[in-house]
Motif scaffolding. Structure first.
Motif, mmCIF file in Angstrom:
data_model
loop_
_atom_site.group_PDB
_atom_site.id
_atom_site.type_symbol
_atom_site.label_atom_id
_atom_site.label_comp_id
_atom_site.label_asym_id
_atom_site.label_seq_id
_atom_site.Cartn_x
_atom_site.Cartn_y
_atom_site.Cartn_z
ATOM 1 N N GLU A 2 69.039 1.725 -13.285
ATOM 2 C CA GLU A 2 69.809 1.819 -12.033
ATOM 3 C C GLU A 2 68.845 1.716 -10.851
ATOM 4 O O GLU A 2 68.531 2.705 -10.189
ATOM 5 C CB GLU A 2 70.582 3.145 -11.977
ATOM 6 C CG GLU A 2 71.584 3.339 -13.089
ATOM 7 C CD GLU A 2 72.751 2.375 -12.987
ATOM 8 O OE1 GLU A 2 72.994 1.852 -11.878
ATOM 9 O OE2 GLU A 2 73.424 2.134 -14.002
ATOM 10 N N SER A 6 68.723 -4.052 -6.594
ATOM 11 C CA SER A 6 68.936 -4.891 -7.778
ATOM 12 C C SER A 6 68.406 -6.291 -7.488
ATOM 13 O O SER A 6 69.057 -7.092 -6.822
ATOM 14 C CB SER A 6 70.426 -4.943 -8.127
ATOM 15 O OG SER A 6 70.924 -3.642 -8.389
ATOM 16 N N GLU A 135 80.781 -8.635 -7.868
ATOM 17 C CA GLU A 135 81.741 -7.706 -8.452
ATOM 18 C C GLU A 135 81.805 -6.438 -7.600
ATOM 19 O O GLU A 135 80.802 -6.033 -6.999
ATOM 20 C CB GLU A 135 81.326 -7.355 -9.884
ATOM 21 C CG GLU A 135 81.382 -8.539 -10.837
ATOM 22 C CD GLU A 135 80.996 -8.127 -12.249
ATOM 23 O OE1 GLU A 135 81.171 -6.928 -12.584
ATOM 24 O OE2 GLU A 135 80.519 -8.981 -13.006
ATOM 25 N N PRO A 136 82.967 -5.795 -7.534
ATOM 26 C CA PRO A 136 83.126 -4.596 -6.686
ATOM 27 C C PRO A 136 82.067 -3.529 -6.899
ATOM 28 O O PRO A 136 81.630 -2.890 -5.950
ATOM 29 C CB PRO A 136 84.524 -4.092 -7.081
ATOM 30 C CG PRO A 136 85.262 -5.333 -7.485
ATOM 31 C CD PRO A 136 84.233 -6.187 -8.174
ATOM 32 N N ARG A 137 81.612 -3.328 -8.134
ATOM 33 C CA ARG A 137 80.664 -2.243 -8.396
ATOM 34 C C ARG A 137 79.275 -2.527 -7.817
ATOM 35 O O ARG A 137 78.449 -1.610 -7.720
ATOM 36 C CB ARG A 137 80.542 -2.005 -9.897
ATOM 37 C CG ARG A 137 80.045 -3.214 -10.692
ATOM 38 C CD ARG A 137 79.832 -2.823 -12.147
ATOM 39 N NE ARG A 137 79.466 -3.949 -12.978
ATOM 40 C CZ ARG A 137 78.961 -3.837 -14.198
ATOM 41 N NH1 ARG A 137 78.762 -2.617 -14.708
ATOM 42 N NH2 ARG A 137 78.661 -4.892 -14.912
ATOM 43 N N TYR A 138 79.006 -3.787 -7.432
ATOM 44 C CA TYR A 138 77.706 -4.135 -6.867
ATOM 45 C C TYR A 138 77.730 -4.246 -5.343
ATOM 46 O O TYR A 138 76.689 -4.434 -4.718
ATOM 47 C CB TYR A 138 77.199 -5.463 -7.453
ATOM 48 C CG TYR A 138 76.969 -5.429 -8.940
ATOM 49 C CD1 TYR A 138 76.099 -4.508 -9.505
ATOM 50 C CD2 TYR A 138 77.625 -6.321 -9.781
ATOM 51 C CE1 TYR A 138 75.890 -4.471 -10.882
ATOM 52 C CE2 TYR A 138 77.434 -6.290 -11.148
ATOM 53 C CZ TYR A 138 76.562 -5.368 -11.694
ATOM 54 O OH TYR A 138 76.356 -5.329 -13.051
ATOM 55 N N ARG A 139 78.903 -4.164 -4.741
ATOM 56 C CA ARG A 139 79.019 -4.419 -3.307
ATOM 57 C C ARG A 139 78.359 -3.330 -2.465
ATOM 58 O O ARG A 139 77.789 -3.607 -1.410
ATOM 59 C CB ARG A 139 80.496 -4.572 -2.933
ATOM 60 C CG ARG A 139 81.101 -5.857 -3.486
ATOM 61 C CD ARG A 139 82.589 -5.964 -3.230
ATOM 62 N NE ARG A 139 83.138 -7.158 -3.863
ATOM 63 C CZ ARG A 139 84.423 -7.458 -3.914
ATOM 64 N NH1 ARG A 139 85.315 -6.617 -3.363
ATOM 65 N NH2 ARG A 139 84.840 -8.556 -4.517
ATOM 66 N N SER A 141 75.698 -1.610 -3.290
ATOM 67 C CA SER A 141 74.270 -1.869 -3.378
ATOM 68 C C SER A 141 73.876 -3.055 -2.499
ATOM 69 O O SER A 141 72.837 -3.035 -1.840
ATOM 70 C CB SER A 141 73.874 -2.136 -4.830
ATOM 71 O OG SER A 141 72.502 -2.444 -4.940
#
Length: 254
Positions: A2, A6, A135-139, A141
């Protein structure tokens, strides 16, 4: 597993160019916020309060630019909007780089609004471009990375350009007073030109030399800032034709 940043996201061209632009814009926009008040107070001889308020037109210009960029990003590609941004920013900085002690306050206000208008686009467009098609989970970051790159640019920009301005000012003062005995002792405290009482005690011929040196050192920094803005213009070319997709468009694609 994590990471804070990224790095795989930099493989996305739009994301990568957005981070470069945030860094370059941060490093150049900060010098306007720092050196314009100094110019107003040290060169024009105005109060600290007036120097603080002088940034208002630039902030208004940035708000207008941000609103236009945010409104148009679903209709116009990021690259076209950022092209308008970088042209306006470059033009405003170029005009500021050609200022002198004789430049009227009205012109300074106009130059700041042009610069602020250009930078304003980046406030709304670059975060959106960073998150686009992720993807929503990376936005989250992606957005935080963009903020970090802008902050990093601001930190390095104020350090590098601040050092350059100080060195140029020192050299200009040394050249200006090279043939005047005893003159440097009357300006041993550089803060004197920022204080109305102390400023009035400085002989006119000496004060004019100090003002010219301060003006030249600040406009020189603005001139150097054109180089990272030019790099930003090159970076904009590689953003591609992507734009923010609306919810309806995303549903149609599904």
């Amino acid at each position: 597993e994590e990471p804070i940043i990224s790095f795989w996201m930099f493989k996305n061209r739009l994301f990568a160019t957005s981070q470069i632009l945030a860094f370059l814009y941060g490093g150049t926009f900060i010098i306007l916020a720092v050196f314009i008040p100094i110019f107003v107070q040290a060169v024009y001889g105005e109060s600290a309060t007036s120097a603080g308020f002088i940034l208002t037109p630039m902030m208004i210009g940035s708000v207008i630019g941000s609103m236009i960029g945010g409104t148009m990003q679903t209709k116009v590609p990021f690259r076209r909007l950022m092209t308008i941004s970088v042209i306006s920013f470059f033009a405003g900085m170029l005009l500021l780089a050609n200022m002198s002690p004789d430049t009227a306050r009205l012109w300074l206000t106009l130059f700041m609004m042009i610069s602020g208008f250009g930078v304003g686009f980046s406030f709304s467009l670059l975060p959106s471009a960073s998150m686009n098609d992720l993807e929503p989970r990376y936005r989250g970051s992606a957005n935080s990375t963009n903020s970090f790159m802008r902050s990093l640019g601001m930190t390095l920009g104020v350090t590098i350009f601040g050092t350059i301005q100080t060195n140029v000012l020192t050299n200009r003062l040394a050249d200006a007073f090279s043939g005047m005995k005893g003159a440097p002792s009357q300006i041993s405290d550089p803060q004197a030109i920022f204080q109305e009482g102390a400023r009035s005690q400085i002989p006119t011929d000496i004060l004019n030399k100090v003002i010219d040196a301060m003006s030249q050192s600040i406009t020189y920094v603005f001139l150097l800032a054109l180089f990272p803005i030019a790099l930003a213009a090159i970076t904009v070319v590689f953003m591609g034709n992507a734009r923010v997709r609306t919810s309806n468009e995303m549903k149609e694609n599904e």
